[in-house]
Design an enzyme around this catalytic site. Structure first.
Site, PDB file in Angstrom:
ATOM      1  N   GLU A   1       8.116   1.189 -10.158  1.00 40.17           N
ATOM      2  CA  GLU A   1       8.822  -0.075  -9.874  1.00 40.17           C
ATOM      3  C   GLU A   1       7.902  -1.095  -9.201  1.00 40.17           C
ATOM      4  OE1 GLU A   1       9.125   2.711  -8.336  1.00 40.17           O
ATOM      5  OE2 GLU A   1       9.210   2.398  -6.172  1.00 40.17           O
TER       6      GLU A   1
ATOM      7  N   CYS B   1       9.039   9.152  -6.208  1.00 39.22           N
ATOM      8  CA  CYS B   1       8.487   9.528  -4.899  1.00 39.22           C
ATOM      9  C   CYS B   1       9.536  10.272  -4.056  1.00 39.22           C
ATOM     10  CB  CYS B   1       7.901   8.310  -4.201  1.00 39.22           C
ATOM     11  SG  CYS B   1       6.684   8.774  -2.962  1.00 39.22           S
TER      12      CYS B   1
ATOM     13  N   HIS C   1       5.199   5.235  -7.944  1.00 32.51           N
ATOM     14  CA  HIS C   1       6.205   4.161  -7.875  1.00 32.51           C
ATOM     15  C   HIS C   1       6.076   3.197  -9.055  1.00 32.51           C
ATOM     16  CE1 HIS C   1       7.618   4.704  -3.645  1.00 32.51           C
ATOM     17  NE2 HIS C   1       6.450   5.317  -3.528  1.00 32.51           N
TER      18      HIS C   1
HETATM   19  N1  GLN Z   1       6.619  11.086   2.030  1.00 31.94           N
HETATM   20  C1  GLN Z   1       7.905  10.547   1.742  1.00 31.94           C
HETATM   21  C2  GLN Z   1       9.001  11.595   1.857  1.00 31.94           C
HETATM   22  O1  GLN Z   1       8.779  12.695   2.213  1.00 31.94           O
HETATM   23  C3  GLN Z   1       7.968   9.916   0.371  1.00 31.94           C
HETATM   24  C4  GLN Z   1       7.173   8.653   0.343  1.00 31.94           C
HETATM   25  C5  GLN Z   1       7.629   7.639  -0.646  1.00 31.94           C
HETATM   26  O2  GLN Z   1       8.724   7.711  -1.196  1.00 31.94           O
HETATM   27  N2  GLN Z   1       6.835   6.606  -0.834  1.00 31.94           N
HETATM   28  O3  GLN Z   1      10.114  11.285   1.567  1.00 31.94           O
END
Ligand code: GLN
Length: 201
Positions: A182, A81, A180
């Site tokens: 994890e 992410c 994610h």
């Molecule tokens: N939208 C977040 C960002 O720009 C990422 C979100 C996340 O890691 N769950 O970093």
């Protein structure tokens, strides 16, 4: 053979979940937040959280340049992410001046799945896991990015079903997921990363 040591960048984000997942996958996992802690690592995980915060804290902790250099010189890294965002060579919808560590020849769009679907779960089809050609994996997306453009050396490992967007990629020893892994019990992504680390050392 001794277990590989994988650092989890502990500036911000879901660090304990990655530590646990890596240990489940057979690695020794340690939190890292200072430049001098980076040198004995066989691999690095960059957790999800918020990429603008990761960028700012990386600057504040003098980690931006050391991490850029280590990743560019071949340290295996996995980003989930916000971690995927940090591994992107190019950003779409970054805030003004936002920097990444880079490494993967791709453009990643932040918050790409939009407001109305801030968080969702989806079964995605992944290739390249454990010898099997394609296997479904339950994926958790939280304000997730997607890969908008990828260079020819970037292998697409998975797409999100509804949108067809690229959400898992690999370029050599670098791995990134928009979701994610994890947060779910399925350990195949972390096992894949531990295998990448083993092949590299
Ligand atoms: N939208 C977040 C960002 O720009 C990422 C979100 C996340 O890691 N769950 O970093």
């Amino acid at each position: 053979m001794t277990a590989r040591v994988i650092g989890v960048l502990a500036l911000q984000g879901d660090v304990p979940e990655h530590l646990r997942a890596l240990e489940d996958a057979g690695a020794r996992a340690v939190p890292v937040r200072r430049p001098e802690e980076l040198h004995q690592l066989d691999g690095l995980v960059i957790p999800g959280g918020e990429s603008t915060t990761l960028w700012r804290l990386s600057v504040a902790f003098d980690m931006l340049e050391p991490l850029r250099k280590l990743i560019a010189s071949g340290l295996p890294a996995f980003g989930s992410c916000a971690g995927m965002i940090m591994l992107a060579d190019r950003l779409a919808d970054g805030v003004a001046g936002q920097l990444t560590y880079g490494g993967i020849d791709m453009t990643v769009r932040r918050n790409a799945f939009g407001r109305q679907v801030d968080s969702f779960e989806s079964d995605i089809t992944l290739s390249g896991l454990d010898g099997s050609d394609a296997t479904a994996l339950r994926a958790v997306f939280i304000r997730a990015p997607w890969v908008e453009q990828n260079g020819e050396n970037v292998a697409v490992l998975g797409t999100e079903q509804r949108t067809g967007r690229i959400v898992a990629v690999r370029q050599g020893q670098l791995l990134a997921t928009a979701f994610h892994p994890e947060l779910t019990p399925d350990r195949r992504i972390h096992e894949l990363f531990v295998d990448i680390v083993k092949d590299n050392t």
